[in-house]
Design an enzyme around this catalytic site. Structure first.
Site, PDB file in Angstrom:
ATOM      1  N   ARG A   1      28.422  30.627  39.461  1.00 38.14           N
ATOM      2  CA  ARG A   1      29.672  30.560  38.704  1.00 38.14           C
ATOM      3  C   ARG A   1      29.483  29.881  37.359  1.00 38.14           C
ATOM      4  O   ARG A   1      30.302  30.041  36.450  1.00 38.14           O
ATOM      5  CB  ARG A   1      30.739  29.854  39.539  1.00 38.14           C
ATOM      6  CG  ARG A   1      32.158  30.038  39.002  1.00 38.14           C
ATOM      7  CD  ARG A   1      33.209  29.486  39.951  1.00 38.14           C
ATOM      8  NE  ARG A   1      33.017  28.087  40.234  1.00 38.14           N
ATOM      9  CZ  ARG A   1      32.695  27.570  41.408  1.00 38.14           C
ATOM     10  NH1 ARG A   1      32.513  28.379  42.449  1.00 38.14           N
ATOM     11  NH2 ARG A   1      32.553  26.263  41.571  1.00 38.14           N
TER      12      ARG A   1
ATOM     13  N   TYR B   1      48.658  37.647  17.923  1.00 37.27           N
ATOM     14  CA  TYR B   1      48.480  38.664  18.955  1.00 37.27           C
ATOM     15  C   TYR B   1      49.571  38.507  20.007  1.00 37.27           C
ATOM     16  O   TYR B   1      49.858  37.391  20.458  1.00 37.27           O
ATOM     17  CB  TYR B   1      47.095  38.451  19.549  1.00 37.27           C
ATOM     18  CG  TYR B   1      46.616  39.380  20.615  1.00 37.27           C
ATOM     19  CD1 TYR B   1      46.812  40.760  20.536  1.00 37.27           C
ATOM     20  CD2 TYR B   1      45.902  38.875  21.702  1.00 37.27           C
ATOM     21  CE1 TYR B   1      46.320  41.599  21.519  1.00 37.27           C
ATOM     22  CE2 TYR B   1      45.393  39.709  22.679  1.00 37.27           C
ATOM     23  CZ  TYR B   1      45.616  41.071  22.596  1.00 37.27           C
ATOM     24  OH  TYR B   1      45.119  41.897  23.568  1.00 37.27           O
TER      25      TYR B   1
ATOM     26  N   ASP C   1      42.286  32.653  16.555  1.00 37.75           N
ATOM     27  CA  ASP C   1      41.779  33.915  17.082  1.00 37.75           C
ATOM     28  C   ASP C   1      41.033  34.585  15.935  1.00 37.75           C
ATOM     29  O   ASP C   1      41.644  35.116  15.013  1.00 37.75           O
ATOM     30  CB  ASP C   1      42.932  34.785  17.580  1.00 37.75           C
ATOM     31  CG  ASP C   1      42.457  36.095  18.205  1.00 37.75           C
ATOM     32  OD1 ASP C   1      41.313  36.516  17.915  1.00 37.75           O
ATOM     33  OD2 ASP C   1      43.228  36.705  18.964  1.00 37.75           O
TER      34      ASP C   1
ATOM     35  N   LYS D   1      35.842  43.536  21.490  1.00 41.32           N
ATOM     36  CA  LYS D   1      35.951  44.309  20.259  1.00 41.32           C
ATOM     37  C   LYS D   1      34.584  44.464  19.583  1.00 41.32           C
ATOM     38  O   LYS D   1      33.755  45.236  20.031  1.00 41.32           O
ATOM     39  CB  LYS D   1      36.959  43.628  19.324  1.00 41.32           C
ATOM     40  CG  LYS D   1      38.281  43.241  19.978  1.00 41.32           C
ATOM     41  CD  LYS D   1      39.037  44.424  20.552  1.00 41.32           C
ATOM     42  CE  LYS D   1      40.491  44.091  20.888  1.00 41.32           C
ATOM     43  NZ  LYS D   1      40.676  43.117  21.966  1.00 41.32           N
TER      44      LYS D   1
END
Length: 418
Positions: free
Chosen positions: A80, A134, A206, A231
């Site tokens: 993890r 966003y 962002d 992206k």
């Protein structure tokens, strides 16, 4: 090798220092330590870090187990917490963000935003978020955080004086985006972050649109830079991932919170992101060049009221973009002059080279309708006088020939009028 902790620190392959090379060179070199690309005792090696699939990391003895491992990339502990494939990607992203001490990976961009906000805010705190952020950022601010007694308010990112007045005694963090989602306003990040720092407020941005290649967010005053790696970094529309990069001790707070929530990315996706990262610079350069050609052409169309592309000379925010940015990307919007919803639908449905779908930053061009008024507290468009019908279209320009894209848009405009 699977039982030995790996040394931490920057990439030093063949004596190279990412601090002294240009971004194009760093894109190729970072995240390729010898420990991750060579087998001990064997000559030579491989170009890319292998995909390490493992949930269990082994210890040499019970004494080794009891000693534990540092909570940082480069130390085997448990799956993890990642392995060499994820560590290589995180190290590469850190090296590309000037001023960062570390990067945490998340299974999506939204996960990176939400977890970062939750890590840095406490019950009773207030978040200010840019009104043109966003939409999922806005949803997290007004929905998710509210459940934890964290209040949130939108502010106009173009009003620097108003921002200073908006900061209250409970304000602890400001969430920025540059340019703004859908409407592409460019705000003065150095000015906003200077005000925030003076008042003891953290700033998170962002930075997906330009990436650190086009906008070094920490150097411009931000405390944390978040990206949707889905992206530009992925670049091929085949993975979901996000990241947060910051200095200490903030990155440690974000890392701990991510571990509390069990946030982890798969090594296979990390390998895909590493592959995309190597070509991100040339893809961004080409998509930016093509986007400018398409945006300039759209300005000449009678059907278009305004082109919202800060990279265009004379566009709103161009002066700030030219001052603060060294690159852009293929994403921008435009508004229709005289059209209704059905006409816009005919336009979009007639496109052949543009897919209709969310996300962006891949090699293929995309188009979606945009109606920012429903998710804005302030002006829906940079200038109401230029909004035309108020109906917009967002384009993501890919790697196709711009001339072919322009011909496709020409056919779509013709269909809109029928």
């Amino acid at each position: 090798m699977g039982r030995r902790p790996l040394a931490t620190g920057g990439n030093r392959r063949r004596g190279l220092s990412e601090d002294t090379h240009k971004p194009a060179t760093r894109l190729v070199e970072v995240g390729r330590r010898k420990q991750w690309t060579r087998v001990e005792g064997q000559p030579g090696g491989v170009v890319n870090p292998p995909v390490w699939r493992s949930s269990t990391h082994l210890y040499d003895s019970t004494a080794d187990l009891a000693q534990g491992r540092p909570n940082a990339d480069g130390h085997f502990y448990y799956g993890r917490r990642g392995g060499p494939t994820q560590w290589a990607l995180a190290e590469a992203l850190t090296a590309l963000e000037p001023g960062a001490d570390g990067t945490e990976l998340f299974p999506s961009g939204v996960a990176a935003i939400s977890c970062t906000l939750m890590a840095l805010l406490r019950p009773g705190d207030e978040l200010l978020f840019a009104d043109n952020a966003y939409e999922p950022t806005r949803t997290a601010a007004l929905g998710l955080l509210k459940r934890f007694d964290i209040s949130a308010r939108a502010f106009d990112p173009l009003d620097v004086d108003g921002f200073a007045q908006a900061i209250g005694p409970a304000t602890k963090l400001v969430m920025l985006e540059n340019p703004g989602s859908l409407t592409m306003e460019v705000c003065d990040i150095p000015a906003l972050t200077a005000i925030a720092r003076e008042k003891g407020v953290l700033s998170v941005i962002d930075n997906t649109w330009a990436s650190p290649l086009g906008f070094p967010a920490l150097e411009r005053g931000c405390d944390v830079s978040v990206m949707s790696l889905t992206k530009h970094v992925g670049g091929h529309s085949d993975l979901m991932m996000g990241s947060a990069s910051a200095k200490q001790p903030l990155i440690e707070r974000i890392r701990n919170h991510a571990q509390f929530l069990g946030q982890v990315v798969s090594p296979d996706d990390a390998a895909l992101a590493l592959r995309g990262l190597r070509t991100m610079g040339v893809r961004l350069e080409q998509s930016t060049k093509s986007a400018l050609a398409v945006a300039d052409w759209l300005q000449s169309r009678s059907e278009v009221a305004s082109v919202l592309c800060p990279m265009l000379p004379g566009a709103p925010g161009y002066d700030i973009w030219q001052r603060d940015f060294s690159g852009g990307c293929g994403l921008f919007s435009f508004t229709l002059r005289d059209a209704d919803v059905r006409a816009r639908a005919r336009f979009l449905d007639s496109l052949e080279l543009f897919g209709i779908g969310f996300s962006w930053g891949g090699y293929e061009s995309l188009a979606i309708p945009v109606d920012p008024a429903r998710v804005r507290d302030f002006n829906a468009w940079p200038s109401d006088a230029d909004a035309g019908s108020g109906l917009g279209v967002r384009l993501s320009i890919g790697l196709e020939d711009p001339g072919d894209l322009i011909r496709d848009l020409t056919r779509a405009f013709a269909a809109m009028e029928t």
